[in-house]
Design a protein around this motif. Structure first.
Motif: not given
Length: 165
Positions: A2, A76, A86, A88-89, A111, A114-115, A118-119
């Motif tokens: 990434f 962000s 933003i 991830m997928t 996901w 995960v998103n 990250v955010r």
């Protein structure tokens, strides 16, 4: 892997510089002070203005300045200004495009966790945080006097005044 794109990287460099100087400057001055090529500065500044992070002022004393305090600009925000939302997928809850396998995908919904993680991490770091930890460009670092040989005294090389662009 990434990875943010090069223009986003430049945007962060420019925003950190703007946060550290906190004054309105012309694009060519920002380019000279950061070492980022002037055409790239102009392109990035347009995106940052559209993203609401930078304001542009016309006129003799015009230029670019932060649109809000550095403490209120998250990493962000910087990434989204250049790259969009933003994710991830493509299969996160807020995605407009869906995969044809979404109905029976074992990862559907996973996901999103995960998103969100990250955010949350990117929201937790501000431009002010990055600016206080930032080192000035190497060409701006003053040269430290050095001694050469016994009895010859200190010799000092002149500090460079402008970047080699």
């Amino acid at each position: 892997m990434f990875r943010i794109n090069k223009l986003t990287d430049y945007a962060v460099v420019l925003l950190v510089d703007m946060a550290r100087t906190s004054r309105v400057r012309a694009a060519h001055d920002i380019a000279a002070e950061t070492g980022v090529p002037a055409p790239t500065v102009a392109k990035v500044m347009k995106a940052l203005v559209r993203g609401g992070l930078v304001r542009s002022t016309r006129g003799a004393s015009g230029g670019y300045g932060l649109a809000r305090p550095a403490e209120r600009i998250a990493v962000s925000d910087m990434i989204e200004a250049l790259e969009g939302p933003i994710a991830m997928t493509a299969c996160v809850d807020s995605a407009e495009d869906c995969c044809e396998r979404e109905a029976y995908c074992p990862m559907a919904g996973h996901w999103n966790r995960v998103n969100v993680a990250v955010r949350t991490a990117l929201d937790g770091i501000t431009l002010a945080d990055m600016a206080k930890d930032a080192m000035p460009p190497a060409w701006m670092t003053p040269v430290v006097p050095r001694r050469s040989g016994a009895g010859t005294g200190a010799q000092t090389a002149p500090a460079p005044m402008e970047p080699n662009v």
